[in-house]
Design a protein around this motif. Structure first.
Motif, PDB file in Angstrom:
ATOM      1  N   PRO A 176       0.811  -1.224   0.000  1.00 29.67           N
ATOM      2  CA  PRO A 176       0.000   0.000   0.000  1.00 29.67           C
ATOM      3  C   PRO A 176       0.844   1.273   0.000  1.00 29.67           C
ATOM      4  O   PRO A 176       0.487   2.248  -0.659  1.00 29.67           O
ATOM      5  N   LEU A 177       1.964   1.246   0.727  1.00 29.96           N
ATOM      6  CA  LEU A 177       2.820   2.438   0.767  1.00 29.96           C
ATOM      7  C   LEU A 177       3.423   2.740  -0.602  1.00 29.96           C
ATOM      8  O   LEU A 177       3.525   3.894  -1.011  1.00 29.96           O
ATOM      9  N   LEU A 178       3.810   1.687  -1.300  1.00 29.67           N
ATOM     10  CA  LEU A 178       4.367   1.879  -2.648  1.00 29.67           C
ATOM     11  C   LEU A 178       3.285   2.400  -3.594  1.00 29.67           C
ATOM     12  O   LEU A 178       3.518   3.284  -4.409  1.00 29.67           O
ATOM     13  N   PHE A 179       2.087   1.849  -3.427  1.00 30.13           N
ATOM     14  CA  PHE A 179       0.965   2.284  -4.283  1.00 30.13           C
ATOM     15  C   PHE A 179       0.637   3.750  -4.010  1.00 30.13           C
ATOM     16  O   PHE A 179       0.488   4.552  -4.943  1.00 30.13           O
ATOM     17  N   LEU A 180       0.544   4.087  -2.731  1.00 30.53           N
ATOM     18  CA  LEU A 180       0.194   5.472  -2.371  1.00 30.53           C
ATOM     19  C   LEU A 180       1.280   6.458  -2.787  1.00 30.53           C
ATOM     20  O   LEU A 180       1.009   7.646  -2.979  1.00 30.53           O
ATOM     21  N   GLY A 181       2.491   5.985  -2.928  1.00 34.50           N
ATOM     22  CA  GLY A 181       3.585   6.849  -3.390  1.00 34.50           C
ATOM     23  C   GLY A 181       3.512   7.118  -4.878  1.00 34.50           C
ATOM     24  O   GLY A 181       4.368   7.827  -5.419  1.00 34.50           O
ATOM     25  N   GLY A 182       2.526   6.542  -5.551  1.00 29.38           N
ATOM     26  CA  GLY A 182       2.344   6.783  -6.986  1.00 29.38           C
ATOM     27  C   GLY A 182       3.324   6.021  -7.854  1.00 29.38           C
ATOM     28  O   GLY A 182       3.537   6.366  -9.021  1.00 29.38           O
ATOM     29  N   LEU A 183       3.896   4.967  -7.303  1.00 34.49           N
ATOM     30  CA  LEU A 183       4.910   4.237  -8.075  1.00 34.49           C
ATOM     31  C   LEU A 183       4.317   3.466  -9.248  1.00 34.49           C
ATOM     32  O   LEU A 183       4.944   3.349 -10.293  1.00 34.49           O
ATOM     33  N   PHE A 184       3.132   2.936  -9.052  1.00 31.69           N
ATOM     34  CA  PHE A 184       2.550   2.084 -10.096  1.00 31.69           C
ATOM     35  C   PHE A 184       1.663   2.863 -11.062  1.00 31.69           C
ATOM     36  O   PHE A 184       1.491   2.466 -12.207  1.00 31.69           O
ATOM     37  N   THR A 185       1.084   3.961 -10.576  1.00 32.55           N
ATOM     38  CA  THR A 185       0.090   4.680 -11.386  1.00 32.55           C
ATOM     39  C   THR A 185       0.527   6.106 -11.715  1.00 32.55           C
ATOM     40  O   THR A 185      -0.170   6.799 -12.463  1.00 32.55           O
ATOM     41  N   GLY A 186       1.633   6.528 -11.165  1.00 28.42           N
ATOM     42  CA  GLY A 186       2.036   7.919 -11.306  1.00 28.42           C
ATOM     43  C   GLY A 186       1.439   8.755 -10.181  1.00 28.42           C
ATOM     44  O   GLY A 186       0.395   8.382  -9.607  1.00 28.42           O
ATOM     45  N   VAL A 187       2.103   9.853  -9.843  1.00 24.04           N
ATOM     46  CA  VAL A 187       1.636  10.706  -8.739  1.00 24.04           C
ATOM     47  C   VAL A 187       0.452  11.542  -9.223  1.00 24.04           C
ATOM     48  O   VAL A 187       0.560  12.212 -10.263  1.00 24.04           O
ATOM     49  N   PRO A 188      -0.690  11.494  -8.493  1.00 25.18           N
ATOM     50  CA  PRO A 188      -1.835  12.324  -8.901  1.00 25.18           C
ATOM     51  C   PRO A 188      -1.466  13.806  -8.898  1.00 25.18           C
ATOM     52  O   PRO A 188      -0.620  14.236  -8.110  1.00 25.18           O
ATOM     53  N   ARG A 189      -2.121  14.571  -9.757  1.00 24.30           N
ATOM     54  CA  ARG A 189      -1.787  15.999  -9.867  1.00 24.30           C
ATOM     55  C   ARG A 189      -2.294  16.787  -8.659  1.00 24.30           C
ATOM     56  O   ARG A 189      -1.674  17.738  -8.230  1.00 24.30           O
ATOM     57  N   LEU A 190      -3.444  16.393  -8.133  1.00 20.09           N
ATOM     58  CA  LEU A 190      -4.093  17.176  -7.068  1.00 20.09           C
ATOM     59  C   LEU A 190      -4.683  16.264  -5.999  1.00 20.09           C
ATOM     60  O   LEU A 190      -4.660  15.040  -6.135  1.00 20.09           O
ATOM     61  N   GLY A 191      -5.222  16.899  -4.974  1.00 18.91           N
ATOM     62  CA  GLY A 191      -6.021  16.182  -3.981  1.00 18.91           C
ATOM     63  C   GLY A 191      -5.198  15.414  -2.967  1.00 18.91           C
ATOM     64  O   GLY A 191      -3.979  15.602  -2.853  1.00 18.91           O
ATOM     65  N   TRP A 192      -5.896  14.566  -2.213  1.00 19.97           N
ATOM     66  CA  TRP A 192      -5.233  13.840  -1.128  1.00 19.97           C
ATOM     67  C   TRP A 192      -4.196  12.855  -1.664  1.00 19.97           C
ATOM     68  O   TRP A 192      -3.203  12.563  -1.017  1.00 19.97           O
ATOM     69  N   GLY A 193      -4.425  12.360  -2.864  1.00 18.84           N
ATOM     70  CA  GLY A 193      -3.467  11.433  -3.477  1.00 18.84           C
ATOM     71  C   GLY A 193      -2.107  12.091  -3.652  1.00 18.84           C
ATOM     72  O   GLY A 193      -1.059  11.487  -3.368  1.00 18.84           O
ATOM     73  N   TRP A 194      -2.142  13.349  -4.066  1.00 12.71           N
ATOM     74  CA  TRP A 194      -0.878  14.088  -4.240  1.00 12.71           C
ATOM     75  C   TRP A 194      -0.215  14.324  -2.875  1.00 12.71           C
ATOM     76  O   TRP A 194       1.001  14.154  -2.733  1.00 12.71           O
ATOM     77  N   THR A 195      -1.039  14.682  -1.892  1.00 10.72           N
ATOM     78  CA  THR A 195      -0.499  14.955  -0.546  1.00 10.72           C
ATOM     79  C   THR A 195       0.176  13.704   0.029  1.00 10.72           C
ATOM     80  O   THR A 195       1.294  13.770   0.564  1.00 10.72           O
ATOM     81  N   VAL A 196      -0.537  12.596  -0.094  1.00  6.76           N
ATOM     82  CA  VAL A 196       0.017  11.339   0.462  1.00  6.76           C
ATOM     83  C   VAL A 196       1.302  10.970  -0.269  1.00  6.76           C
ATOM     84  O   VAL A 196       2.318  10.602   0.356  1.00  6.76           O
ATOM     85  N   ALA A 197       1.298  11.079  -1.590  1.00  4.77           N
ATOM     86  CA  ALA A 197       2.490  10.730  -2.377  1.00  4.77           C
ATOM     87  C   ALA A 197       3.661  11.643  -2.027  1.00  4.77           C
ATOM     88  O   ALA A 197       4.825  11.211  -2.028  1.00  4.77           O
ATOM     89  N   THR A 198       3.345  12.894  -1.683  1.00  2.69           N
ATOM     90  CA  THR A 198       4.416  13.849  -1.351  1.00  2.69           C
ATOM     91  C   THR A 198       5.102  13.478  -0.039  1.00  2.69           C
ATOM     92  O   THR A 198       6.329  13.565   0.071  1.00  2.69           O
ATOM     93  N   VAL A 199       4.305  13.090   0.948  1.00  2.57           N
ATOM     94  CA  VAL A 199       4.917  12.765   2.252  1.00  2.57           C
ATOM     95  C   VAL A 199       5.395  11.307   2.326  1.00  2.57           C
ATOM     96  O   VAL A 199       6.059  10.930   3.286  1.00  2.57           O
ATOM     97  N   ASP A 200       5.046  10.524   1.324  1.00  2.00           N
ATOM     98  CA  ASP A 200       5.481   9.124   1.304  1.00  2.00           C
ATOM     99  C   ASP A 200       6.941   9.059   0.831  1.00  2.00           C
ATOM    100  O   ASP A 200       7.249   9.431  -0.310  1.00  2.00           O
ATOM    101  N   PRO A 201       7.872   8.601   1.656  1.00  2.00           N
ATOM    102  CA  PRO A 201       9.282   8.558   1.239  1.00  2.00           C
ATOM    103  C   PRO A 201       9.500   7.730  -0.031  1.00  2.00           C
ATOM    104  O   PRO A 201      10.421   8.015  -0.797  1.00  2.00           O
TER     105      PRO A 201
END
Lengths: 374, 264
Positions: free
Chosen positions: B190-215
């Motif tokens: 889940p951490l890798l997924f939330l980091g946008g590794l598989f789908t790319g980092v979302p441009r906006l919203g909570w997805g972007w926030t989570v990906a930003t703070v995810d090491p």
């Protein structure tokens, strides 16, 4: 600042008025599945070697772990030098579990130094203590070889060295003599007695009566999670009835005969010249049982154990041995060897727990006759 | 000639450390804490060390030489770093518990964070050393600038330590070494997924926030940038987030250390 090692922080050798090193009051440890150890009440006196004895599962290791702060009590209380804080107690403690564990690539010197440095801040002092401890336990010659090249017995000694190097005021060892040869056991005994002479306290959990007799000032007998008795060794031995213990080895083929003696009730006779080793297990068992029954029928004899050609019996101190040997021979067993000794801690333990209470861990066979047939 | 043979055999087995210069040097080093001890143990296992350095290179070189898309190459290398950090620490700690080493370490009069921290630090340092050739190859092949070099190094360290934190958590929960790999995957995916590794980092919203703070999101971005692709985050963001992540993760490992040592 130069480190003050544990030995220097505690009061001098166990004088009469000195408070105990550890006080255990009603300590209980519960395990999943309903099994529990305790409540146990015991004091460990300053400067003594206290041995915990008991059958497997009696609670020796659990009690030792409670004393070592490696486990928490589920009830009751343990205090070290009057202080119930495990964190503070750890500053003056050394513990070696029953299995030697060390990285095989490190040398004994490195491994011992590492543990010593956890207590001793001064590197030079730690090096000196490490070398002294390794020498005192006979590891000096192999101190710089990889641990992986050491035998099991030497690794056991290394485990003790790691627990002792920082001179802890309280050292706790689980089965310290396990896997040691007689020389190794003597070295460990001497190291522990030297600690006691220096006023340092040691607790060992052991099932080795000879080792315990050589090292312990007092012995605590544990059974089914309870402490039955704590007393000095001579006092415990004095409580055992003055009797003799006779150990018979039976089952040898009669020399020069036409074949061996028939095993009673089995119809099996070994071939001529066949060694005892060729006797099938069931036949040997039947023979042992026959000897056991014969001896148990004698007046003044109590069979303590019987197992695979070895029969241990107890008899009155002034009773003659000849009828016993004759009785064993009468069932055609052939007495291979006979050993007579005084009751030791084993018998003391059996006397305390009662043989039929399941107290014997190694000796009691299913066919054991009832105690008291005299 | 024959007389020398037994001696040579013994030296090869390491029974005569004085005759083996490398072993003799190692034998003189005295470990003070868990960090030194762990490093000494790793240094003595030459073959394992060579394998540890070789395997990431074997995985990375075909990606770089073959010109793999930077997004996929970055993802694969990030997963590699995360797995190395998490599995390495979890297995190490689970083994230490099984062997009884953790019990003994729990009984030393030192703070838990120093004891467990030493084990984790040593693991992270060794992991970083084994990843260094890959980092160099990636940065050189992708023509990375100095800010990207530093960002990548810091992001790798943050990724390894985050993996180690998960490893500590798994070691606290898992019943044994066998469970560790499964538990690590359950926590890591889940951490890798939330980091946008598989789908790319979302441009906006909570997805972007989570990906930003995810090491791991920052690490993936750093790899993509170093490989010459279009990263989701700037080198400055990577630097900042990775530095903060390192501090937070170390503090979390410190908090976890006592439960880890006390668990039986």
């Amino acid at each position: 600042m130069t480190a003050l090692i544990a030995a220097e922080r505690v009061p001098a050798a166990g004088s009469a008025g000195q408070p105990p090193s550890v006080v255990v009051s009603g300590a209980i440890r519960r395990y999943p599945g309903g099994r529990s150890v305790g409540p146990i009440d015991i004091d460990v006196r300053a400067g003594e070697v206290l041995a915990l004895m008991g059958s497997n599962g009696a609670g020796k290791s659990t009690l030792l772990r409670l004393l070592a702060t490696a486990d928490r009590t589920d009830g009751g209380r343990v205090s070290w030098w009057g202080d119930p804080s495990p964190r503070r107690a750890r500053r003056q403690m050394g513990y070696a579990a029953d299995e030697p564990i060390e990285e095989t690539t490190l040398s004994p010197r490195q491994a011992t130094y590492f543990w010593c440095r956890q207590w001793v801040a001064d590197a030079v002092l730690a090096r000196r203590l490490t070398s002294e401890t390794l020498d005192s336990l006979g590891l000096g010659d192999r101190a710089d070889e990889p641990v992986g090249t050491l035998s099991y017995g030497l690794r056991r000694r290394l485990a003790l060295a790691q627990a002792l190097a920082h001179r802890p005021a309280l050292a706790l060892f689980d089965e310290p003599s396990a896997g040691l040869d007689p020389d190794g056991a003597a070295v460990v005994t001497s190291a522990l007695r030297a600690r006691a002479a220096a006023g340092l306290t040691t607790v060992v959990a052991s099932n080795d009566p000879e080792f315990v007799a050589g090292v312990a000032d007092r012995v605590a007998m544990l059974h089914q999670g309870r402490c039955l008795r704590v007393a000095p060794l001579p006092e415990l031995l004095a409580e055992v009835p003055r009797r003799r213990i006779v150990e018979l080895r039976v089952g040898e083929t009669a020399p020069g005969g036409r074949g061996g003696p028939a095993t009673p009730g089995t119809g099996w006779t070994p071939a001529r010249g066949a060694s005892d080793d060729r006797r099938p297990g069931w036949a040997q068992g039947a023979l042992t049982l026959a000897v056991t029954e014969r001896l148990a029928s004698l007046s003044g004899v109590v069979v303590l154990s019987a197992d695979d050609g070895r029969v241990v019996a107890e008899l009155e101190e002034d009773a003659a041995l000849a009828p016993l040997v004759a009785a064993a021979d009468s069932v055609g067993s052939g007495v291979r060897s006979l050993e007579v000794r005084r009751p030791d801690l084993r018998e003391c333990f059996h006397a305390l727990v009662g043989r039929d209470a399941g107290g014997s861990e190694a000796d009691a066979p299913a066919t054991l006759p009832a105690r008291g047939r005299r | 000639m024959n007389a020398t043979l037994p001696m040579r055999r013994r030296v090869a087995r390491g029974a005569l450390p004085g005759a083996n210069p490398r072993r003799a040097v190692l034998a003189r080093l005295m470990p003070r804490g868990t960090l030194g001890r762990e490093l000494l143990v790793v240094a003595a296992r030459r073959r394992a060390l060579a394998l540890k350095v070789g395997i990431p290179l074997i995985l990375a070189l075909p990606l770089i030489i073959g010109g793999a898309p930077t997004f996929w190459a970055g993802m694969l290398l990030t997963v590699l770093v995360a797995m190395m950090g998490a599995v390495g620490t979890a297995v190490n700690l689970a083994r230490a518990r099984q062997s009884g080493l953790l019990v003994r370490l729990a009984l030393v009069p030192r703070p838990g964070w120093r004891v467990v921290g030493g084990v984790v630090e040593a693991g992270a340092i060794v992991d970083l050393l084994q990843l260094l050739p890959v980092i160099v190859v990636v940065a050189v092949a992708g023509g990375a600038g100095p800010d990207q070099w530093v960002g990548l190094l810091l992001a790798v360290m943050a990724g390894l330590l985050t993996g180690s934190l998960l490893g500590c958590l798994v070691a606290c929960l898992a019943g044994g070494v066998g469970e560790v790999l499964l538990d690590v995957c359950v926590l890591l995916a889940p951490l890798l997924f939330l980091g946008g590794l598989f789908t790319g980092v979302p441009r906006l919203g909570w997805g972007w926030t989570v990906a930003t703070v995810d090491p791991f999101g920052q690490l993936g971005s750093a790899f993509i940038g170093a490989l010459g692709g279009s990263p989701a985050f700037s080198p400055a963001t990577v630097l900042l987030v990775s530095a903060v992540a390192i501090v937070v993760v170390l503090a979390a490992i410190g908090l976890l250390s006592r439960p880890l040592l006390e668990r039986r």
